[in-house]
Design a protein around this motif. Structure first.
Motif, PDB file in Angstrom:
ATOM      1  N   ASP A  80      -8.932  -7.651  -4.264  1.00 46.94           N
ATOM      2  CA  ASP A  80      -9.370  -6.263  -4.211  1.00 46.94           C
ATOM      3  C   ASP A  80      -9.812  -5.989  -2.778  1.00 46.94           C
ATOM      4  OD1 ASP A  80     -12.330  -4.566  -5.400  1.00 46.94           O
ATOM      5  OD2 ASP A  80     -10.404  -3.747  -4.781  1.00 46.94           O
ATOM      6  N   VAL A  81      -9.006  -5.209  -2.042  1.00 41.25           N
ATOM      7  CA  VAL A  81      -9.310  -5.020  -0.629  1.00 41.25           C
ATOM      8  C   VAL A  81     -10.121  -3.736  -0.443  1.00 41.25           C
ATOM      9  CG1 VAL A  81      -8.292  -4.692   1.648  1.00 41.25           C
ATOM     10  CG2 VAL A  81      -7.253  -6.262   0.035  1.00 41.25           C
ATOM     11  N   ARG A  82     -11.301  -3.873   0.096  1.00 43.86           N
ATOM     12  CA  ARG A  82     -12.171  -2.708   0.325  1.00 43.86           C
ATOM     13  C   ARG A  82     -12.429  -2.540   1.819  1.00 43.86           C
ATOM     14  NH1 ARG A  82     -14.970  -5.584  -3.536  1.00 43.86           N
ATOM     15  NH2 ARG A  82     -16.253  -6.430  -1.870  1.00 43.86           N
ATOM     16  N   ILE A  83     -12.490  -1.275   2.288  1.00 42.79           N
ATOM     17  CA  ILE A  83     -12.921  -1.039   3.675  1.00 42.79           C
ATOM     18  C   ILE A  83     -14.442  -0.956   3.662  1.00 42.79           C
ATOM     19  CG2 ILE A  83     -12.916   0.555   5.629  1.00 42.79           C
ATOM     20  CD1 ILE A  83     -10.131   1.358   4.910  1.00 42.79           C
ATOM     21  N   GLU A  84     -15.053  -1.923   4.339  1.00 48.13           N
ATOM     22  CA  GLU A  84     -16.516  -1.967   4.355  1.00 48.13           C
ATOM     23  C   GLU A  84     -17.054  -1.230   5.579  1.00 48.13           C
ATOM     24  OE1 GLU A  84     -18.468  -4.654   2.509  1.00 48.13           O
ATOM     25  OE2 GLU A  84     -16.766  -4.965   1.196  1.00 48.13           O
ATOM     26  N   LYS A  85     -16.274  -1.284   6.653  1.00 47.65           N
ATOM     27  CA  LYS A  85     -16.697  -0.644   7.904  1.00 47.65           C
ATOM     28  C   LYS A  85     -15.443  -0.141   8.603  1.00 47.65           C
ATOM     29  CE  LYS A  85     -19.872  -3.084   9.808  1.00 47.65           C
ATOM     30  NZ  LYS A  85     -20.172  -4.345  10.486  1.00 47.65           N
ATOM     31  N   ASP A  86     -15.412   1.141   8.931  1.00 41.30           N
ATOM     32  CA  ASP A  86     -14.197   1.699   9.533  1.00 41.30           C
ATOM     33  C   ASP A  86     -14.286   1.652  11.061  1.00 41.30           C
ATOM     34  OD1 ASP A  86     -11.688   2.742   9.557  1.00 41.30           O
ATOM     35  OD2 ASP A  86     -12.156   4.465   8.288  1.00 41.30           O
ATOM     36  N   ILE A 102      -6.580 -15.316   9.442  1.00 45.15           N
ATOM     37  CA  ILE A 102      -5.607 -16.081   8.644  1.00 45.15           C
ATOM     38  C   ILE A 102      -4.875 -15.141   7.688  1.00 45.15           C
ATOM     39  CG2 ILE A 102      -7.337 -16.713   6.884  1.00 45.15           C
ATOM     40  CD1 ILE A 102      -5.930 -19.476   6.696  1.00 45.15           C
ATOM     41  N   VAL A 103      -3.584 -15.369   7.511  1.00 45.41           N
ATOM     42  CA  VAL A 103      -2.841 -14.667   6.461  1.00 45.41           C
ATOM     43  C   VAL A 103      -2.694 -15.653   5.315  1.00 45.41           C
ATOM     44  CG1 VAL A 103      -0.847 -13.262   5.861  1.00 45.41           C
ATOM     45  CG2 VAL A 103      -1.502 -13.493   8.267  1.00 45.41           C
ATOM     46  N   ASP A 104      -3.284 -15.282   4.207  1.00 45.86           N
ATOM     47  CA  ASP A 104      -3.315 -16.169   3.048  1.00 45.86           C
ATOM     48  C   ASP A 104      -2.412 -15.557   1.967  1.00 45.86           C
ATOM     49  OD1 ASP A 104      -4.346 -18.355   1.534  1.00 45.86           O
ATOM     50  OD2 ASP A 104      -5.868 -17.078   0.651  1.00 45.86           O
ATOM     51  N   THR A 105      -2.973 -14.813   1.017  1.00 46.84           N
ATOM     52  CA  THR A 105      -2.111 -14.152   0.021  1.00 46.84           C
ATOM     53  C   THR A 105      -1.310 -13.021   0.662  1.00 46.84           C
ATOM     54  OG1 THR A 105      -3.765 -12.499  -0.614  1.00 46.84           O
ATOM     55  CG2 THR A 105      -3.803 -14.599  -1.803  1.00 46.84           C
ATOM     56  N   GLY A 106      -1.823 -12.469   1.764  1.00 47.42           N
ATOM     57  CA  GLY A 106      -1.161 -11.354   2.447  1.00 47.42           C
ATOM     58  C   GLY A 106      -1.657  -9.992   1.978  1.00 47.42           C
ATOM     59  N   ARG A 107      -2.527  -9.984   0.970  1.00 52.89           N
ATOM     60  CA  ARG A 107      -2.992  -8.702   0.410  1.00 52.89           C
ATOM     61  C   ARG A 107      -3.740  -7.866   1.450  1.00 52.89           C
ATOM     62  NH1 ARG A 107      -4.706 -11.842  -4.332  1.00 52.89           N
ATOM     63  NH2 ARG A 107      -3.211 -11.472  -5.989  1.00 52.89           N
ATOM     64  N   THR A 108      -4.629  -8.513   2.189  1.00 49.14           N
ATOM     65  CA  THR A 108      -5.436  -7.774   3.156  1.00 49.14           C
ATOM     66  C   THR A 108      -4.542  -7.077   4.174  1.00 49.14           C
ATOM     67  OG1 THR A 108      -7.133  -9.483   2.935  1.00 49.14           O
ATOM     68  CG2 THR A 108      -7.332  -8.005   4.825  1.00 49.14           C
ATOM     69  N   LEU A 109      -3.618  -7.835   4.771  1.00 52.47           N
ATOM     70  CA  LEU A 109      -2.807  -7.252   5.829  1.00 52.47           C
ATOM     71  C   LEU A 109      -1.854  -6.195   5.306  1.00 52.47           C
ATOM     72  CD1 LEU A 109      -2.207 -10.225   8.212  1.00 52.47           C
ATOM     73  CD2 LEU A 109      -3.549  -8.150   8.603  1.00 52.47           C
ATOM     74  N   ILE A 140       4.668 -10.176   3.209  1.00 49.87           N
ATOM     75  CA  ILE A 140       4.279  -9.702   4.544  1.00 49.87           C
ATOM     76  C   ILE A 140       4.155 -10.902   5.475  1.00 49.87           C
ATOM     77  CG2 ILE A 140       1.773  -9.736   4.074  1.00 49.87           C
ATOM     78  CD1 ILE A 140       1.684  -7.101   5.816  1.00 49.87           C
ATOM     79  N   GLU A 141       4.588 -10.696   6.712  1.00 46.80           N
ATOM     80  CA  GLU A 141       4.461 -11.755   7.721  1.00 46.80           C
ATOM     81  C   GLU A 141       3.778 -11.167   8.949  1.00 46.80           C
ATOM     82  OE1 GLU A 141       5.167 -14.837   7.130  1.00 46.80           O
ATOM     83  OE2 GLU A 141       6.093 -14.371   5.216  1.00 46.80           O
ATOM     84  N   ALA A 142       2.976 -11.977   9.608  1.00 38.22           N
ATOM     85  CA  ALA A 142       2.414 -11.552  10.885  1.00 38.22           C
ATOM     86  C   ALA A 142       3.529 -11.569  11.933  1.00 38.22           C
ATOM     87  CB  ALA A 142       1.281 -12.480  11.289  1.00 38.22           C
ATOM     88  N   ASP A 143       3.423 -10.688  12.925  1.00 43.55           N
ATOM     89  CA  ASP A 143       4.415 -10.670  14.003  1.00 43.55           C
ATOM     90  C   ASP A 143       4.220 -11.853  14.938  1.00 43.55           C
ATOM     91  OD1 ASP A 143       5.671  -7.727  13.790  1.00 43.55           O
ATOM     92  OD2 ASP A 143       3.564  -7.704  13.214  1.00 43.55           O
ATOM     93  N   TYR A 144       2.961 -12.255  15.078  1.00 49.33           N
ATOM     94  CA  TYR A 144       2.631 -13.391  15.945  1.00 49.33           C
ATOM     95  C   TYR A 144       1.670 -14.309  15.191  1.00 49.33           C
ATOM     96  CZ  TYR A 144       4.212  -9.968  19.386  1.00 49.33           C
ATOM     97  OH  TYR A 144       4.938  -9.027  20.061  1.00 49.33           O
TER      98      TYR A 144
END
Ligand code: IMP
Length: 180
Positions: A80-86, A102-109, A140-144
């Motif tokens: 569950d991704v929440r924005i805590e601080k914008d 770190i990219v783990d499940t990828g949900r955040t990114l 999802i994959e990170a570019d770098y």
């Protein structure tokens, strides 16, 4: 001594610093070729040491900002991704470079990327110090990527376990008795 809670060191400070130099050069070259200057957005709190190491190698005028999103509680993803601080800066009509630990499940990114496009960003790239591809549930994959790590819970260089160990200058695996 928090380092006595570490079972093994996966990446030393020297390895991380060397990789940050390479990543920064590659990223800078790519943006130069595109003719754009990104806003660099660190995801709090895990990106702090990596972001600091990376941005000091850039030679273009950096605009940096931070935001805080959460999806994690202990070692388990709660999905569950929440924005805590914008952020403070506007990313409308700008390219954005997201800095992540770190990219783990990828949900955040995946969520963060969608959010930046919704806010009018023209381009969103991701640089992550670590990648744990075995755990991915979102495509999802990170570019770098700094380093690919095995499916183990890692701490240090910004990464925490229950808010501790972020200040370790290396990446390590905790002794099982610490998190069990
Ligand atoms: P994702 O949404 O599952 O990709 O999770 C990303 C976030 O989970 C990261 O920004 C970290 O804060 C946290 N995380 C994932 N794996 C680890 C780990 O091995 N150690 C510490 N934090 C982790």
């Amino acid at each position: 001594m928090i380092s006595s809670d570490i079972e093994k060191v996966l990446l030393t400070e020297e390895q991380i610093e060397q990789r940050c130099i390479e990543l920064a050069q590659q990223i800078e070259r790519d943006y130069e070729e595109e003719g754009t200057v990104p806003i660099i957005v660190g995801l709090l709190k895990g990106s702090i040491p990596f972001m600091a190491e990376l941005i000091k190698r850039f030679t273009f005028p950096c605009e940096i900002d931070f935001m805080s999103v959460s999806s994690y509680d202990g070692t388990e993803s709660i999905g569950d991704v929440r924005i805590e601080k914008d952020m403070d800066l506007s990313t409308k009509s700008r390219s954005v470079l997201v800095v992540e630990d770190i990219v783990d499940t990828g949900r955040t990114l995946a969520e963060v990327k969608k959010m930046f496009f919704n806010k009018g960003a023209t381009d969103v790239k991701i640089v992550s110090l670590l990648d744990k591809p075995d755990r991915r549930v979102v495509d999802i994959e990170a570019d770098y990527i700094g380093f690919t790590v095995p499916n183990e819970f890692v701490v240090g260089y910004g990464l925490d376990f229950n808010q501790k160990y972020r200040n370790l200058p290396f990446i390590g695996v905790l002794k099982p008795e610490i998190y069990e």
